[in-house]
Motif scaffolding. Structure first.
Motif, PDB file in Angstrom:
ATOM      1  N   LEU A 127       0.909 -54.250   5.024  1.00 35.57           N
ATOM      2  CA  LEU A 127       1.231 -53.206   5.991  1.00 35.57           C
ATOM      3  C   LEU A 127      -0.051 -52.594   6.535  1.00 35.57           C
ATOM      4  O   LEU A 127      -0.941 -52.223   5.771  1.00 35.57           O
ATOM      5  CB  LEU A 127       2.078 -52.113   5.328  1.00 35.57           C
ATOM      6  CG  LEU A 127       2.515 -50.942   6.207  1.00 35.57           C
ATOM      7  CD1 LEU A 127       3.489 -51.403   7.283  1.00 35.57           C
ATOM      8  CD2 LEU A 127       3.129 -49.835   5.366  1.00 35.57           C
ATOM      9  N   LEU A 128      -0.150 -52.498   7.854  1.00 34.89           N
ATOM     10  CA  LEU A 128      -1.302 -51.895   8.529  1.00 34.89           C
ATOM     11  C   LEU A 128      -0.844 -50.646   9.260  1.00 34.89           C
ATOM     12  O   LEU A 128       0.135 -50.689  10.023  1.00 34.89           O
ATOM     13  CB  LEU A 128      -1.925 -52.893   9.510  1.00 34.89           C
ATOM     14  CG  LEU A 128      -3.196 -52.458  10.246  1.00 34.89           C
ATOM     15  CD1 LEU A 128      -4.349 -52.267   9.260  1.00 34.89           C
ATOM     16  CD2 LEU A 128      -3.567 -53.488  11.310  1.00 34.89           C
ATOM     17  N   THR A 129      -1.538 -49.523   9.031  1.00 34.66           N
ATOM     18  CA  THR A 129      -1.141 -48.236   9.606  1.00 34.66           C
ATOM     19  C   THR A 129      -2.337 -47.567  10.275  1.00 34.66           C
ATOM     20  O   THR A 129      -3.451 -47.589   9.740  1.00 34.66           O
ATOM     21  CB  THR A 129      -0.578 -47.294   8.519  1.00 34.66           C
ATOM     22  OG1 THR A 129       0.504 -47.929   7.852  1.00 34.66           O
ATOM     23  CG2 THR A 129      -0.089 -45.986   9.132  1.00 34.66           C
ATOM     24  N   GLY A 130      -2.116 -46.951  11.428  1.00 34.39           N
ATOM     25  CA  GLY A 130      -3.152 -46.181  12.112  1.00 34.39           C
ATOM     26  C   GLY A 130      -2.544 -44.958  12.763  1.00 34.39           C
ATOM     27  O   GLY A 130      -1.356 -44.949  13.116  1.00 34.39           O
ATOM     28  N   GLY A 131      -3.351 -43.903  12.903  1.00 33.28           N
ATOM     29  CA  GLY A 131      -2.791 -42.702  13.515  1.00 33.28           C
ATOM     30  C   GLY A 131      -3.824 -41.613  13.719  1.00 33.28           C
ATOM     31  O   GLY A 131      -5.022 -41.778  13.461  1.00 33.28           O
ATOM     32  N   ASP A 152      -9.900 -25.838  13.116  1.00 33.18           N
ATOM     33  CA  ASP A 152      -9.144 -26.944  13.689  1.00 33.18           C
ATOM     34  C   ASP A 152      -9.715 -28.237  13.124  1.00 33.18           C
ATOM     35  O   ASP A 152     -10.914 -28.496  13.250  1.00 33.18           O
ATOM     36  CB  ASP A 152      -9.249 -26.950  15.213  1.00 33.18           C
ATOM     37  CG  ASP A 152      -8.624 -25.714  15.831  1.00 33.18           C
ATOM     38  OD1 ASP A 152      -7.465 -25.416  15.517  1.00 33.18           O
ATOM     39  OD2 ASP A 152      -9.306 -25.037  16.628  1.00 33.18           O
ATOM     40  N   VAL A 153      -8.853 -29.037  12.517  1.00 31.63           N
ATOM     41  CA  VAL A 153      -9.285 -30.277  11.863  1.00 31.63           C
ATOM     42  C   VAL A 153      -8.651 -31.460  12.594  1.00 31.63           C
ATOM     43  O   VAL A 153      -7.428 -31.569  12.670  1.00 31.63           O
ATOM     44  CB  VAL A 153      -8.879 -30.300  10.378  1.00 31.63           C
ATOM     45  CG1 VAL A 153      -9.454 -31.535   9.701  1.00 31.63           C
ATOM     46  CG2 VAL A 153      -9.328 -29.031   9.672  1.00 31.63           C
ATOM     47  N   TYR A 154      -9.506 -32.331  13.134  1.00 33.17           N
ATOM     48  CA  TYR A 154      -9.046 -33.518  13.849  1.00 33.17           C
ATOM     49  C   TYR A 154      -9.388 -34.753  13.015  1.00 33.17           C
ATOM     50  O   TYR A 154     -10.526 -34.914  12.578  1.00 33.17           O
ATOM     51  CB  TYR A 154      -9.722 -33.618  15.210  1.00 33.17           C
ATOM     52  CG  TYR A 154      -9.549 -32.405  16.080  1.00 33.17           C
ATOM     53  CD1 TYR A 154      -8.466 -32.296  16.943  1.00 33.17           C
ATOM     54  CD2 TYR A 154     -10.467 -31.352  16.035  1.00 33.17           C
ATOM     55  CE1 TYR A 154      -8.296 -31.175  17.739  1.00 33.17           C
ATOM     56  CE2 TYR A 154     -10.311 -30.236  16.829  1.00 33.17           C
ATOM     57  CZ  TYR A 154      -9.223 -30.142  17.684  1.00 33.17           C
ATOM     58  OH  TYR A 154      -9.070 -29.032  18.475  1.00 33.17           O
ATOM     59  N   SER A 155      -8.413 -35.629  12.821  1.00 36.02           N
ATOM     60  CA  SER A 155      -8.622 -36.810  11.980  1.00 36.02           C
ATOM     61  C   SER A 155      -8.091 -38.061  12.660  1.00 36.02           C
ATOM     62  O   SER A 155      -7.049 -38.025  13.327  1.00 36.02           O
ATOM     63  CB  SER A 155      -7.914 -36.656  10.628  1.00 36.02           C
ATOM     64  OG  SER A 155      -8.288 -35.479   9.965  1.00 36.02           O
ATOM     65  N   VAL A 156      -8.818 -39.156  12.479  1.00 42.53           N
ATOM     66  CA  VAL A 156      -8.340 -40.480  12.843  1.00 42.53           C
ATOM     67  C   VAL A 156      -8.216 -41.262  11.543  1.00 42.53           C
ATOM     68  O   VAL A 156      -9.157 -41.294  10.733  1.00 42.53           O
ATOM     69  CB  VAL A 156      -9.302 -41.197  13.816  1.00 42.53           C
ATOM     70  CG1 VAL A 156      -8.764 -42.574  14.174  1.00 42.53           C
ATOM     71  CG2 VAL A 156      -9.502 -40.361  15.076  1.00 42.53           C
ATOM     72  N   THR A 175     -11.191 -43.059   7.191  1.00 37.84           N
ATOM     73  CA  THR A 175     -10.847 -41.759   7.765  1.00 37.84           C
ATOM     74  C   THR A 175     -12.063 -41.167   8.466  1.00 37.84           C
ATOM     75  O   THR A 175     -13.164 -41.161   7.918  1.00 37.84           O
ATOM     76  CB  THR A 175     -10.391 -40.767   6.672  1.00 37.84           C
ATOM     77  OG1 THR A 175      -9.316 -41.331   5.932  1.00 37.84           O
ATOM     78  CG2 THR A 175      -9.925 -39.457   7.293  1.00 37.84           C
ATOM     79  N   TYR A 176     -11.848 -40.678   9.685  1.00 42.94           N
ATOM     80  CA  TYR A 176     -12.864 -39.899  10.388  1.00 42.94           C
ATOM     81  C   TYR A 176     -12.312 -38.494  10.589  1.00 42.94           C
ATOM     82  O   TYR A 176     -11.178 -38.315  11.065  1.00 42.94           O
ATOM     83  CB  TYR A 176     -13.196 -40.520  11.754  1.00 42.94           C
ATOM     84  CG  TYR A 176     -14.026 -39.614  12.621  1.00 42.94           C
ATOM     85  CD1 TYR A 176     -15.395 -39.477  12.422  1.00 42.94           C
ATOM     86  CD2 TYR A 176     -13.427 -38.854  13.642  1.00 42.94           C
ATOM     87  CE1 TYR A 176     -16.154 -38.634  13.210  1.00 42.94           C
ATOM     88  CE2 TYR A 176     -14.177 -38.013  14.433  1.00 42.94           C
ATOM     89  CZ  TYR A 176     -15.538 -37.896  14.216  1.00 42.94           C
ATOM     90  OH  TYR A 176     -16.285 -37.048  15.003  1.00 42.94           O
ATOM     91  N   VAL A 177     -13.096 -37.485  10.208  1.00 45.19           N
ATOM     92  CA  VAL A 177     -12.643 -36.091  10.279  1.00 45.19           C
ATOM     93  C   VAL A 177     -13.685 -35.244  11.005  1.00 45.19           C
ATOM     94  O   VAL A 177     -14.891 -35.376  10.755  1.00 45.19           O
ATOM     95  CB  VAL A 177     -12.402 -35.512   8.865  1.00 45.19           C
ATOM     96  CG1 VAL A 177     -11.886 -34.084   8.960  1.00 45.19           C
ATOM     97  CG2 VAL A 177     -11.436 -36.377   8.086  1.00 45.19           C
ATOM     98  N   LYS A 178     -13.202 -34.368  11.884  1.00 47.33           N
ATOM     99  CA  LYS A 178     -14.074 -33.419  12.590  1.00 47.33           C
ATOM    100  C   LYS A 178     -13.500 -32.020  12.411  1.00 47.33           C
ATOM    101  O   LYS A 178     -12.326 -31.781  12.691  1.00 47.33           O
ATOM    102  CB  LYS A 178     -14.168 -33.759  14.073  1.00 47.33           C
ATOM    103  CG  LYS A 178     -15.177 -32.897  14.842  1.00 47.33           C
ATOM    104  CD  LYS A 178     -15.287 -33.368  16.288  1.00 47.33           C
ATOM    105  CE  LYS A 178     -16.429 -32.671  17.015  1.00 47.33           C
ATOM    106  NZ  LYS A 178     -16.266 -31.222  17.106  1.00 47.33           N
ATOM    107  N   TYR A 179     -14.350 -31.092  11.929  1.00 47.59           N
ATOM    108  CA  TYR A 179     -13.952 -29.704  11.701  1.00 47.59           C
ATOM    109  C   TYR A 179     -14.556 -28.824  12.791  1.00 47.59           C
ATOM    110  O   TYR A 179     -15.774 -28.805  12.973  1.00 47.59           O
ATOM    111  CB  TYR A 179     -14.448 -29.215  10.337  1.00 47.59           C
ATOM    112  CG  TYR A 179     -13.740 -29.827   9.153  1.00 47.59           C
ATOM    113  CD1 TYR A 179     -12.746 -29.130   8.475  1.00 47.59           C
ATOM    114  CD2 TYR A 179     -14.071 -31.101   8.707  1.00 47.59           C
ATOM    115  CE1 TYR A 179     -12.103 -29.686   7.380  1.00 47.59           C
ATOM    116  CE2 TYR A 179     -13.430 -31.668   7.612  1.00 47.59           C
ATOM    117  CZ  TYR A 179     -12.452 -30.954   6.958  1.00 47.59           C
ATOM    118  OH  TYR A 179     -11.820 -31.510   5.881  1.00 47.59           O
TER     119      TYR A 179
END
Length: 201
Positions: A127-131, A152-156, A175-179
Motif C-alpha cells: 500500500l502506497l499513501t501520500g497526503g 500553524d503546522v504544514y506537513s507533506v 515527512t516534511y514539516v514546516k512550523y
C-alpha cells in the motif's frame, strides 16, 4: 475498531526531544454506500514520555519529574473508493494537548487538524499513501508574543506499507514539516525518513 500505536523517537542532535509515545484509538466505521463511501467517528488518547527532558515548575526551574504530554482527540474520517485499489480520504480532528511542564503552560494547547490523503493498493500486500496535513495549535500561554501563542503546522506525508504476515507490516515513511507561528524563534522546517514495523491484532 480499536488500535494501539507505540512510537519510539530520538534525535541524535538534540537528545531532550526524544520520547516514547503510546496511543489508544477507538472508532466506528459505517458505510453510507456499500464498498464505496464510508464515514468513521473516533476518539484517541495518547501520551508522550520524555526520557531526558525535565518538566519545569511555574518559575522555570527543572523538577525531578520527566516531562509528559497527554493528548485527547476527537476525529471524523470520510473515505471514498473510486476504484477497488484507490481510496480518497479526508480526516478532521480537534483536541487538547496537556503537559506537566508548568512554566508558562508552554506545551498546553487546543488544536484542530485537516488531512486529505490518497491511498493506492499496489497489490494484496503493498500500500502506497501520500497526503497533506494542516494543524493549528492555539496555546494557553506563550507570552513572548502577547497573551497567547499560535502555531500553524504544514506537513507533506508519504508512506509505503508491506504486509509480511497477517499481523505484521513493514513501513517506510517520509515527512516534511514546516512550523509557522507568532514567535519567530520557534519557527522551523524539517524532514524525516524512517522505517518500522506495525503489529495488527
Amino acid at each position: 475498531e480499536a488500535d494501539y500505536d507505540f512510537d519510539f523517537f530520538r534525535r541524535p542532535d538534540f537528545a531532550p526531544a526524544g520520547y516514547n509515545g503510546h496511543q489508544v484509538k477507538v472508532g466506528l466505521k459505517h458505510y453510507l454506500l456499500p464498498r464505496k463511501l464510508y464515514h468513521k467517528p473516533s476518539y484517541s488518547f495518547g501520551i508522550k514520555e520524555y526520557a531526558k527532558f525535565k518538566a519545569r515548575d511555574s518559575s522555570g526551574e527543572d523538577t525531578t519529574t520527566n516531562r509528559k504530554d497527554r493528548a485527547h482527540r476527537l476525529g471524523h474520517e470520510v473515505g471514498f473508493y473510486p476504484t477497488n485499489r484507490v481510496l480518497l480520504r479526508l480526516r478532521t480532528q480537534i483536541g487538547r494537548n496537556d503537559s506537566n511542564d508548568q512554566f508558562r503552560d508552554f506545551y498546553d494547547y487546543d488544536f484542530y487538524q485537516v488531512s486529505p490523503t490518497v491511498a493506492w493498493r499496489i497489490d494484496k500486500k503493498s500500500l502506497l499513501t501520500g497526503g497533506f496535513q494542516y494543524q493549528r495549535n492555539n496555546y494557553d500561554e506563550r507570552d513572548l508574543a502577547g497573551p497567547a501563542g499560535r502555531e500553524d503546522v504544514y506537513s507533506v506525508l508519504g508512506n509505503f506499507r508491506r504486509s509480511l504476515t497477517k499481523s505484521v507490516e513493514w513501513i517506510i515513511y517520509w515527512t516534511y514539516v514546516k512550523y509557522d507561528g507568532n514567535i519567530p524563534e520557534l519557527e522551523f522546517q524539517d524532514s524525516t525518513v524512517g522505517s518500522g514495523f506495525q503489529l495488527n491484532f
